[in-house]
Design an enzyme around this catalytic site. Structure first.
Site, mmCIF file in Angstrom:
data_model
loop_
_atom_site.group_PDB
_atom_site.id
_atom_site.type_symbol
_atom_site.label_atom_id
_atom_site.label_comp_id
_atom_site.label_asym_id
_atom_site.label_seq_id
_atom_site.Cartn_x
_atom_site.Cartn_y
_atom_site.Cartn_z
ATOM 1 N N LEU A 127 6.394 21.602 -2.205
ATOM 2 C CA LEU A 127 6.061 20.222 -2.546
ATOM 3 C C LEU A 127 6.810 19.934 -3.831
ATOM 4 O O LEU A 127 6.759 20.738 -4.766
ATOM 5 C CB LEU A 127 4.555 20.051 -2.774
ATOM 6 C CG LEU A 127 3.659 19.954 -1.549
ATOM 7 C CD1 LEU A 127 2.193 19.973 -1.981
ATOM 8 C CD2 LEU A 127 3.940 18.678 -0.757
ATOM 9 N N ASP A 128 7.515 18.805 -3.917
ATOM 10 C CA ASP A 128 8.292 18.562 -5.131
ATOM 11 C C ASP A 128 7.378 18.290 -6.321
ATOM 12 O O ASP A 128 6.159 18.152 -6.183
ATOM 13 C CB ASP A 128 9.329 17.458 -4.920
ATOM 14 C CG ASP A 128 8.721 16.083 -4.687
ATOM 15 O OD1 ASP A 128 7.654 15.806 -5.262
ATOM 16 O OD2 ASP A 128 9.317 15.289 -3.952
ATOM 17 N N LYS A 129 7.972 18.220 -7.497
ATOM 18 C CA LYS A 129 7.207 18.133 -8.743
ATOM 19 C C LYS A 129 6.268 16.933 -8.771
ATOM 20 O O LYS A 129 5.157 17.008 -9.311
ATOM 21 C CB LYS A 129 8.166 18.073 -9.932
ATOM 22 C CG LYS A 129 7.486 18.162 -11.284
ATOM 23 C CD LYS A 129 8.508 18.256 -12.401
ATOM 24 C CE LYS A 129 7.835 18.420 -13.748
ATOM 25 N NZ LYS A 129 8.829 18.553 -14.858
ATOM 26 N N SER A 165 4.913 15.437 -6.145
ATOM 27 C CA SER A 165 4.001 15.423 -5.003
ATOM 28 C C SER A 165 2.832 16.365 -5.278
ATOM 29 O O SER A 165 2.905 17.250 -6.118
ATOM 30 C CB SER A 165 4.722 15.842 -3.723
ATOM 31 O OG SER A 165 5.777 14.941 -3.435
ATOM 32 N N ARG A 184 10.199 10.857 1.152
ATOM 33 C CA ARG A 184 10.743 9.969 0.125
ATOM 34 C C ARG A 184 12.066 9.359 0.578
ATOM 35 O O ARG A 184 12.307 8.162 0.382
ATOM 36 C CB ARG A 184 10.927 10.731 -1.188
ATOM 37 C CG ARG A 184 9.607 11.201 -1.793
ATOM 38 C CD ARG A 184 9.820 11.925 -3.116
ATOM 39 N NE ARG A 184 8.575 12.504 -3.603
ATOM 40 C CZ ARG A 184 7.662 11.837 -4.300
ATOM 41 N NH1 ARG A 184 7.871 10.558 -4.615
ATOM 42 N NH2 ARG A 184 6.545 12.435 -4.710
#
Length: 266
Positions: free
Chosen positions: A113-115, A117, A197
């Protein structure tokens, strides 16, 4: 209660590559293990280890002067990742998920999960489970709740569900459902880099909040932000059944970009 994936994990009669052995012993990642081996810091039965060598039961492995051994317990954790935490094993990253979790046994994430999210992140010390869950060709579901910057239209929902052109491919058809004026649910079976995104951006929307609520049969229900728990025997048995026909090997129907981004940032 026993299950196949747990039993397969603890059966260690077969030889295993040294870098995998070091990873499962909690020493470091496989890539870092290769660097340790190359620099001569690893020995097997008193002799300098070589790249690609296999370790057999009964052999003694040392990193420096410390004897290491593989873990006997299979661990699978459900973590509620907050925003600001980075899915990386890079030790220099102060906000890494590994530092944040500070779990006593080395575990790594199953799908990033990106920063920015948040939500459900599975972590384990079983590399085979990671591969089976993340291979796009296995079509395993991951569910998200997404909030965007302006009103969701029927046209937006149709385009998202049919597939959106991003990177060098068109995303797979997926399930999309409107939850509110600015919020929708989406269920994916692939893991392109920052996929949700990018899909929204391609249709003129900006993601304001992204929450992963489910990976296959594991949900976020009842798990507070920043906390973690071990999967129950029931969840592990259900996961075992879902993974029974899954391959942990590369290949299948995923595109070149899917294979490149199989780690699955959202």
């Amino acid at each position: 209660m026993s299950n196949r994936i747990r039993e397969e994990f603890i059966q260690k009669k077969e030889p295993v590559r040294l870098n995998k052995y070091l990873s499962e012993a909690g020493v470091c990642s496989r890539r870092e293990a290769d660097r340790l081996i190359e620099t001569g810091k690893v020995s097997v039965d008193g002799k300098r280890a070589g790249m690609g060598m296999k370790i057999y039961p009964g052999q003694t492995v040392k990193v420096g002067n410390k004897t290491v051994s593989r873990q006997d317990e299979m661990i699978v954790l459900a973590v509620n990742k907050p925003k600001g935490i980075v899915c990386t094993e890079e030790r220099r990253e102060r906000d890494s998920i590994v530092r944040f979790l500070n779990y006593p046994v080395r575990v790594t994430y199953i799908g990033r999960l990106d920063k920015d999210s948040r939500g459900l992140l599975l972590m384990t010390n079983n590399g085979d489970i990671i591969n089976k869950i993340m291979r796009a060709a296995n079509y395993h579901e991951k569910e998200y709740k997404v909030t965007v910057d302006h009103e969701i239209t029927e046209d937006f929902l149709k385009k998202m569900s049919r597939g959106v052109a991003i990177l060098d491919t068109v995303t797979r058809p997926c399930k999309v459902e409107k939850l509110g004026k600015y919020t929708f649910k989406i269920i994916l079976t692939q893991g392109l880099n920052r996929q949700i995104r990018r899909m929204c951006e391609a249709l003129g929307y900006e993601v304001k909040d992204l929450l992963r609520v489910r990976v296959m049969n594991i949900t976020l229900d009842g798990l507070k932000e920043g906390k973690y728990r071990k999967l129950t025997d029931r969840e592990l048995n259900e996961l075992d059944q879902l993974l029974e026909q899954s391959s942990s090997l590369p290949g299948g129907r995923e595109s070149r970009q899917e294979r490149k981004d199989g780690a699955g940032k959202k």
